[in-house]
Design an enzyme around this catalytic site. Structure first.
Site, short mmCIF file in Angstrom:
data_model
loop_
_atom_site.label_atom_id
_atom_site.label_comp_id
_atom_site.label_asym_id
_atom_site.label_seq_id
_atom_site.Cartn_x
_atom_site.Cartn_y
_atom_site.Cartn_z
N THR A 1 6.25 -3.16 11.12
CA THR A 1 6.06 -2.13 11.33
C THR A 1 4.18 -1.47 11.22
O THR A 1 3.95 -0.73 11.41
CB THR A 1 6.74 -0.58 10.97
OG1 THR A 1 6.61 -0.91 9.38
CG2 THR A 1 7.98 -0.87 11.04
N GLY B 1 6.60 4.30 15.06
CA GLY B 1 6.51 4.12 13.68
C GLY B 1 6.29 6.29 13.62
O GLY B 1 7.02 6.52 12.53
N ARG C 1 -3.08 -8.95 -1.66
CA ARG C 1 -4.29 -9.68 -1.92
C ARG C 1 -4.25 -8.77 -3.73
O ARG C 1 -4.60 -10.62 -4.33
CB ARG C 1 -5.15 -8.89 -1.78
CG ARG C 1 -6.50 -9.18 -1.31
CD ARG C 1 -6.54 -8.71 -0.12
NE ARG C 1 -7.10 -7.71 0.16
CZ ARG C 1 -7.50 -6.47 0.75
NH1 ARG C 1 -8.43 -6.78 1.27
NH2 ARG C 1 -7.10 -5.44 0.89
N GLY D 1 0.89 -0.94 -0.04
CA GLY D 1 0.02 -0.12 -0.08
C GLY D 1 1.49 1.19 0.23
O GLY D 1 1.96 1.30 -0.25
N ARG D 2 0.20 1.91 0.79
CA ARG D 2 1.49 3.44 0.07
C ARG D 2 2.52 2.98 1.27
O ARG D 2 4.04 4.18 0.75
CB ARG D 2 -0.05 4.55 1.33
CG ARG D 2 -1.40 5.11 0.59
CD ARG D 2 -1.87 6.21 1.30
NE ARG D 2 -2.77 6.91 0.56
CZ ARG D 2 -3.91 5.65 1.33
NH1 ARG D 2 -3.77 4.55 1.98
NH2 ARG D 2 -4.91 6.00 0.11
N ILE D 3 2.57 3.25 2.84
CA ILE D 3 3.66 2.88 3.08
C ILE D 3 4.38 0.97 2.90
O ILE D 3 5.71 1.38 2.69
CB ILE D 3 3.59 2.04 4.80
CG1 ILE D 3 1.86 3.67 5.73
CG2 ILE D 3 4.80 1.89 5.55
CD1 ILE D 3 1.77 2.88 6.70
N HIS E 1 5.82 1.34 19.45
CA HIS E 1 4.78 1.77 18.85
C HIS E 1 5.19 2.96 17.92
O HIS E 1 4.19 3.42 18.40
CB HIS E 1 3.09 1.40 18.69
CG HIS E 1 2.47 1.37 18.26
ND1 HIS E 1 1.51 0.54 17.91
CD2 HIS E 1 2.31 2.42 16.97
CE1 HIS E 1 0.77 0.71 17.19
NE2 HIS E 1 1.78 1.51 16.49
N GLU F 1 0.45 -4.10 23.78
CA GLU F 1 1.30 -3.00 24.32
C GLU F 1 0.45 -2.27 25.53
O GLU F 1 -0.59 -2.15 24.99
CB GLU F 1 1.32 -2.68 22.99
CG GLU F 1 1.99 -3.12 21.83
CD GLU F 1 1.90 -2.39 20.13
OE1 GLU F 1 1.12 -0.87 20.60
OE2 GLU F 1 1.60 -2.87 19.15
#
Ligand code: DGY
Length: 325
Positions: free
Chosen positions: A233, A285, A177, A155-157, A283, A264
């Site tokens: 991440t 990112g 997918r 995706g974007r990341i 956490h 977490e």
């Protein structure tokens, strides 16, 4: 005179933005992570039309029932695994999030973890501080140049990570997918097993859902090379953590870089903290001043737009908006 809509603020909204929000809405404070249903009385809850919150707020059926006038809930996050999306959509509550503005920051932590693992940078720091260097040289590490980076999720990341990896002359492969036309020239599509088998570094960029929970387990870890690193991440529960700990102890894989975990905050007595081949982050990112500001700006803009009848920039269940229109 029209009354301002009442909105819950359960996220760190900076003072200037809070002032702007207060011009249009009546703010009801709920400390970040606390359940509005437990903090607010029934009369106040009945009037709440909007909410901006972090992923620590569970927007589930019980909360939706406790906020019967809720029209929009805006997540201060791109992830929305804190939301029962089906229940929100049934109730016609619009869910918004913050895609796009955090891609670079999350990609940076991904690359950072990759370098920490391959060059053993965290142990190197401890080696120097402890004086061990005066007794001998630090053990050799491994190059990432020329190695294969596998991205689970494009995706974007994932695309930003793929672009960054090109600067390290890495070969980038991915599984999604479906094939992503935007990945053309950046990364090569492979099937899922091939991704696990071929990657020297495998980085996870898929959202958490019922389908993806524990989707990386013993089977996938056993497909990986014993020299490979796993980086996460995205969300902790997409990996079966018990299976990962087992694989890290047994040397099934060489190491893991984790910004997210199943529990977490991670307690210090977690077996992960005792493993020398793991690099851990809290956490973080998206946790830079610039990125978090862009995220809260977008989250509050989404909330205000939705309440003013204007189309928000980022909606998760856009069908609710379309039905209203
Ligand atoms: C996100 O935006 O989803 C980050 O992981 C913060 O939860």
């Amino acid at each position: 005179m029209n009354q301002k809509p009442k909105v819950i603020v359960s996220a760190p909204v900076p003072p200037d933005l809070r002032e702007r929000l207060a011009e249009r809405c009546d703010i009801v404070e709920v400390p970040t992570g606390q359940n509005p249903a437990e903090v607010l009385g029934a009369d106040e809850r009945a009037q709440i039309e909007g909410m901006v919150c972090t992923v620590r707020t569970k927007v589930d059926q019980a909360l939706l029932d406790a906020l019967p006038a809720l029209k929009v809930s805006s997540n201060f996050a791109v992830g929305f695994d804190n939301v029962d999306l089906a229940a929100a959509t049934r109730r016609k509550v619009l869910i918004c999030n913050t895609p796009g503005v955090l891609d670079g920051a999350v990609a940076d932590v991904t690359i950072g973890l990759m370098l920490c693992l391959s060059r053993n940078l965290v142990a190197g720091d401890a080696f120097v501080r402890s004086g061990a260097w005066t007794k001998g040289a630090f053990p050799l590490t491994r190059d990432i140049r020329g190695k294969t980076l596998g991205l689970l999720g494009m995706g974007r990341i994932g695309r930003v990570v793929a672009r960054a990896a090109q600067a390290f002359d890495m070969k980038v492969i991915y599984h999604n997918r479906r094939e992503d036309p935007q990945a053309e020239g950046l990364a090569t599509y492979v099937d899922r097993d091939e991704l696990f088998k071929t990657s020297d570094v495998l980085s996870v960029h898929i959202p958490l859902s019922a389908e993806t929970r524990h989707s990386i387990g013993k089977r996938e870890l056993e497909l990986m090379k014993p020299t490979a690193y796993l980086i996460n991440t995205a969300r902790g529960p997409v990996i079966d953590e018990a299976a990962l700990i087992e694989a890290l102890r047994a040397g099934t894989i060489a190491g893991a870089g984790l910004d997210v975990m199943e529990q977490e905050p991670l307690p210090a007595d977690s077996p992960l903290c005792a493993l020398p081949n793991v690099v851990l982050q809290a956490h973080v990112g998206s946790a830079t001043h610039e990125t978090r500001r862009a995220m809260i700006d977008l989250a509050v803009a989404n909330l205000m737009d939705a309440l003013a009848g204007q189309k928000p920039k980022a909606m998760v269940n856009a069908e609710v908006w379309q039905a209203r229109a």
